[in-house]
Design an enzyme around this catalytic site. Structure first.
Site, PDB file in Angstrom:
ATOM      1  N   HIS A  84      -1.146   0.212   7.704  1.00 26.23           N
ATOM      2  CA  HIS A  84      -2.080   0.504   6.474  1.00 26.23           C
ATOM      3  C   HIS A  84      -1.767   1.826   6.077  1.00 26.23           C
ATOM      4  O   HIS A  84      -2.198   2.776   6.664  1.00 26.23           O
ATOM      5  CB  HIS A  84      -3.306  -0.332   6.434  1.00 26.23           C
ATOM      6  CG  HIS A  84      -3.829  -0.257   4.990  1.00 26.23           C
ATOM      7  ND1 HIS A  84      -3.155  -0.869   4.044  1.00 26.23           N
ATOM      8  CD2 HIS A  84      -5.238   0.122   4.762  1.00 26.23           C
ATOM      9  CE1 HIS A  84      -3.958  -0.731   2.911  1.00 26.23           C
ATOM     10  NE2 HIS A  84      -4.935  -0.327   3.331  1.00 26.23           N
ATOM     11  N   CYS A 127       0.870  -1.099   0.120  1.00 21.56           N
ATOM     12  CA  CYS A 127       0.039   0.036  -0.018  1.00 21.56           C
ATOM     13  C   CYS A 127       0.874   1.107   0.023  1.00 21.56           C
ATOM     14  O   CYS A 127       0.512   2.177  -0.661  1.00 21.56           O
ATOM     15  CB  CYS A 127      -1.196   0.138   1.023  1.00 21.56           C
ATOM     16  SG  CYS A 127      -0.055  -0.146   2.612  1.00 21.56           S
ATOM     17  N   ASN A 158      -8.816   4.203   0.046  1.00 25.19           N
ATOM     18  CA  ASN A 158      -8.388   3.093   0.627  1.00 25.19           C
ATOM     19  C   ASN A 158      -7.778   2.310  -0.592  1.00 25.19           C
ATOM     20  O   ASN A 158      -8.573   1.565  -1.429  1.00 25.19           O
ATOM     21  CB  ASN A 158      -9.286   2.131   1.500  1.00 25.19           C
ATOM     22  CG  ASN A 158      -8.825   0.744   2.195  1.00 25.19           C
ATOM     23  OD1 ASN A 158      -7.462   0.656   1.944  1.00 25.19           O
ATOM     24  ND2 ASN A 158      -9.338   0.117   2.700  1.00 25.19           N
TER      25      ASN A 158
END
Length: 579
Positions: free
Chosen positions: A235, A70, A260
């Site tokens: 994250h 990510c 996201n």
């Protein structure tokens, strides 16, 4: 490993290096659409990679796969902010798969340790069940993102090496610029503040959001709490937009739009779809805002944002001319200077200011020609890539809290704990020990394991001494010193004198046989030299002489006390070194 093959000229040697050859994994080509019905389904009619990123923003929206990268995917959003970066990272004019000149490969550029490096990969992408298993765009027939991910994996050695990392590092690799991190939490205790670094104030955050169209703003969750239980730990997300709804709501309401990379909505707060927060707005306004979000996006109120998220990472904006723009003043840092250096054991690896050998560290002259805003960055070269632990966003502070030995193992294999300090000097000939015994003009709060540390300051015209250091003495490594400034600057390395320079000096002209030059030189071990001197007395009627060595000196010294991860404490005092 099963492979879905298309009759193109593959560079098969590259395929064997990518790792993750798990059960059911296949390599599907994104080659000619007419070659295979499977390829037709995946590709559609898309061709040039560069053109893909300029279409509908929804088509280039990143979506994370089973790989925990990510941090890299958030940084990829920088290519949507700058035409310069887009053409720099993805060179235009490459043959597309509808071109007869296409040979099944693509070339991208990644910035690595001071240079833009061209990396070529074939067009075979790892799949599970006929679908891409790593990153992809929301529109499945757009392939610039998974191909760029493959390029980045090649630079790091394998896909597995992308399992965790820092958004700031990926931003630097894709822009060649700088990135800065802030914490969103105010720990309250001074010691905790020192460990977490700069706390981002809301006024600064709102000013940064004015640059959202020019640079990437990423936020991270480092630990699970009640409101963020669905967001995962370690994250990273992308802050897309900020809206002030005070006029339509009748009270102060600021909403942030968050993306996201997982590509699914996971927010359980009051401003989720159907949440109580929307009752504060006119239904028409609420419906309009909810219709704007794409899959994987959600709205969150500013107070909630600062409560539930832990960090903000922002890349410096890049102008269309390829120059950095200040995050603080928005001025263009149009003057740059770069120099490479190294810490060598027993010579120039003097350690932090706790060590008497600190003056032996590499030293650089920075000449500032006019009043300037200056950013000085110290980028260290990795020593060896190693697999990180099962987190997503690598944060040494939190790892060290849970497992100090694990934290030491993770970063110890890759980077040293480094710091950077700057002193102003009145002239180029100066007393080095005396200068270094005074507090610096600017310096890093502490030595940290980050790949790159930097300081920002406003400097008046003059000469400055820049000293990069490692925390541990005799810790070897290579580094790149970069300076960005709004005004004219000059950067040069201070070369240490030759070992026997004093002994090799020639006698001044005109000195006869009756004149003698006497030089006293001590041989220091580990740069631990003593203050010395001597006097010469003539004995009447004889040619002999006496040499008296003095070891007493009065000078100001500084006592430095720094522990890793803590601020440097300085105490000035006067000391007399006795015989």
């Amino acid at each position: 490993m099963p492979c879905k093959r298309i009759p193109l000229c593959w560079k098969r040697g590259l395929v064997q290096q990518w790792g993750f050859r798990g059960r059911g994994l296949a390599w599907t080509s994104c080659g000619h659409a007419s070659s295979c019905s499977e390829a037709t389904r995946l590709i559609g009619d898309r061709g040039d990679l560069l053109a893909e990123t300029a279409d509908n923003p929804q088509e280039v929206q990143v979506k994370q796969g089973v790989l925990g990268d990510c941090w890299f995917l958030c940084a990829c959003a920088a290519l949507q902010k700058s035409k310069y970066l887009l053409s720099k990272v993805i060179p235009p004019g490459q043959p597309s798969w509808t071109d007869e000149k296409y040979r099944g490969c693509f070339t991208c550029r990644i910035w690595q340790f001071g240079h833009w490096m061209e990396v070529t990969v074939d067009d075979r992408l790892p799949c599970l069940g006929g679908k891409l298993c790593f990153s992809q765009c929301q529109t499945e027939d757009v392939f610039w993102l998974p191909l760029l991910e493959k390029v980045y994996a090649k630079v790091h050695g394998s896909y597995e090496q992308l399992w965790a990392g820092q958004v700031a590092d990926a931003l630097v690799d894709l822009t060649g610029g700088l990135a800065e991190r802030w914490t969103l939490k105010d720990p309250g205790r001074k010691m905790e503040k020192e460990r977490t670094g700069t706390v981002l104030e809301k006024t600064v955050f709102r000013r940064l959001m004015n640059l959202k169209e020019q640079c990437v703003i990423s936020c991270s969750v480092l630990s699970s709490r009640q409101g963020t239980s669905e967001l995962g730990e370690f994250h990273a997300f992308i802050v897309i937009d900020m809206l002030n709804l005070s006029k339509v709501a009748g009270k102060d309401i600021i909403l942030l739009r968050i993306q996201n990379p997982w590509g699914r909505r996971c927010w359980k707060g009051p401003w989720r779809e159907g949440g109580q927060g929307w009752s504060q707005l006119d239904p028409v306004v609420a419906s309009e805002l909810l219709s704007q979000i794409q899959e994987g996006e959600f709205w969150v109120e500013e107070e909630e944002f600062f409560k539930e998220f832990d960090e903000i990472t922002t890349g410096f904006p890049i102008t269309e001319e390829g120059q950095l723009q200040s995050l603080y003043t928005e001025k263009v840092l149009s003057h740059t200077q770069n120099l490479f250096g190294s810490w060598v054991k027993g010579q120039s690896a003097g350690g932090c200011r706790n060590n008497s050998s600190f003056p032996s560290n590499p030293k650089f002259w920075l000449k500032v020609c006019e009043q300037s805003e200056v950013c000085i960055a110290l980028l260290q070269k990795h020593r060896k890539y190693s697999a990180d632990w099962a987190g997503r966003v690598r944060t040494l502070t939190h790892v060290a809290k849970d497992s100090p030995s694990l934290a030491e193992g993770i970063q110890g294999k890759n980077y040293q704990a480094v710091g950077l300090h700057v002193w102003k000097v009145e002239k180029r000939r100066f007393n080095l020990p005396k200068t270094l015994s005074t507090p610096p003009v600017v310096g890093t709060v502490c030595h940290s394991y980050d790949r790159e540390v930097y300081v920002r300051c406003d400097l008046s015209p003059g000469y400055y001494l820049v000293v990069p250091s490692t925390f541990l003495k005799n810790a070897e490594g290579h580094f790149l010193l970069r300076v960005f400034s709004t005004g004219r600057i000059s950067l040069s390395e201070i070369k240490p004198p030759p070992i026997d320079a004093a002994l090799c000096e020639e006698l001044p002209p005109g000195i006869g046989e009756s004149c003698v030059k006497v030089t006293l030189r001590q041989h220091c071990q580990d740069s631990k030299c003593h203050p010395i001197g001597f006097h010469i007395f003539q004995i009447p009627n004889k040619g002999n002489f006496t040499v008296i060595i003095a070891t007493k000196i009065d000078r100001k010294r500084i006592q430095s006390q720094e522990t890793l991860g803590h601020v440097l404490q300085e105490v000035s005092f006067t000391a007399v070194m006795k015989k």
